[in-house]
Motif scaffolding. Sequence first.
Motif, short mmCIF file in Angstrom:
data_model
loop_
_atom_site.label_atom_id
_atom_site.label_comp_id
_atom_site.label_asym_id
_atom_site.label_seq_id
_atom_site.Cartn_x
_atom_site.Cartn_y
_atom_site.Cartn_z
N GLY A 173 -63.30 27.94 70.53
CA GLY A 173 -64.23 28.73 71.31
C GLY A 173 -65.01 27.87 72.28
N LEU A 174 -65.78 28.54 73.11
CA LEU A 174 -66.59 27.86 74.12
C LEU A 174 -67.95 27.50 73.52
N ALA A 175 -68.39 26.26 73.75
CA ALA A 175 -69.67 25.82 73.20
C ALA A 175 -70.36 24.88 74.18
N PRO A 176 -71.68 24.96 74.27
CA PRO A 176 -72.42 23.96 75.04
C PRO A 176 -72.53 22.67 74.23
N ALA A 177 -72.58 21.57 74.93
CA ALA A 177 -72.64 20.28 74.23
C ALA A 177 -73.88 20.15 73.36
N TRP A 178 -75.02 20.76 73.78
CA TRP A 178 -76.23 20.63 72.96
C TRP A 178 -76.04 21.21 71.56
N LEU A 179 -75.12 22.18 71.42
CA LEU A 179 -74.90 22.83 70.14
C LEU A 179 -73.97 22.03 69.23
N VAL A 180 -73.06 21.24 69.81
CA VAL A 180 -71.99 20.64 68.99
C VAL A 180 -71.83 19.13 69.15
N GLN A 181 -72.61 18.49 70.02
CA GLN A 181 -72.35 17.08 70.32
C GLN A 181 -72.42 16.20 69.08
N ASP A 182 -73.35 16.47 68.17
CA ASP A 182 -73.44 15.65 66.97
C ASP A 182 -72.19 15.80 66.10
N LEU A 183 -71.61 17.00 66.04
CA LEU A 183 -70.40 17.21 65.27
C LEU A 183 -69.20 16.53 65.93
N ILE A 184 -69.18 16.51 67.25
CA ILE A 184 -68.12 15.80 67.96
C ILE A 184 -68.25 14.30 67.73
N ASP A 185 -69.47 13.78 67.80
CA ASP A 185 -69.68 12.34 67.56
C ASP A 185 -69.27 11.94 66.14
N ALA A 186 -69.44 12.89 65.19
CA ALA A 186 -69.09 12.62 63.79
C ALA A 186 -67.62 12.86 63.50
#
Length: 304
Positions: A236-249
């Motif tokens: 799905g579509l997500a803004p980076a502010w919502l998911v960036q920590d999960l991407i970094d992890a």
Amino acid sequence: MDTLRGMRTFVRAVELGSLSAAARELRTTQPTASKQVAALERELGVRLLQRSTTHLAPTEQGRRFYERARRVLEEYGEAVDDARGLSQTPAGVLRVAASVSLGVLHLNRLAQMFLARYPQVEIELILNDRYIDLVEEGMDVALRLGASLPPNLVARRVAASPRGLVASPDYLRAHPPLREPGDVAAHNYLRYAGASEELELTGPDGTRVRLAADGRYRINNSLAIRESFALGAGIGLAPAWLVQDLIDAGRLSWVLPQWRAASHDAYVVYPARRHLPARTRAFVDFLAQEVPELPGFEAVPENV
């Protein structure tokens, strides 16, 4: 009667939704607070509050009087501070609004930082996904993302957050590969309930594509969408502010990273007033400095 005291009690009763809560905050008793508001009503010749055993709400006259009385109390407080030489010292109660997801993930931490910096300030952080009228609900500042803004507010753009497709590595390993935007149709697409069923993405050369964006699961809360992505429920579509920590992890990955949707612009919003309290000015400047540094946000060319 002490009109200012009655106004202060009335204003806090409206904001807190209770005469008892206002009395506790103002360090008096509930009967005394009730008498102060009743005396104010007699002086004005109008009923300001509708009371029951379980509910308190302003009347139409009360709502209109509240908006003006709050400004009068702010002006009075500024005049007192100025006379005492404290006009540049942030102090007093600051009421701040934001969406639930943005507040939980980011603004709550920033509020704690601000309180540590300014020990004379108190913050009431109100998190609500419902669009609220700042003036009507007595809010001083809001942090909003890309929403239409009414003309009676000042909006300062402080940051932007890129948006793109995301999914968990487990989901991507178990489903057909995504090499181009058209491949999205073969996947379960998670979206915000009530959002458009159409997805528009822009490629690195400026090419735009529109895709059907629907699946078996729709959610009306961004934190739940975030968790669903991490659980491998779909893309799905997500803004980076919502998911960036999960991407970094490593728990989420950008999908088709060269294709992006329009970014989320972050605005610090506050009522248009001739004079802002020092605490409000300080908090607006604080957010303008700190929000671009948050995970998933980027600085914008001009803070306007």
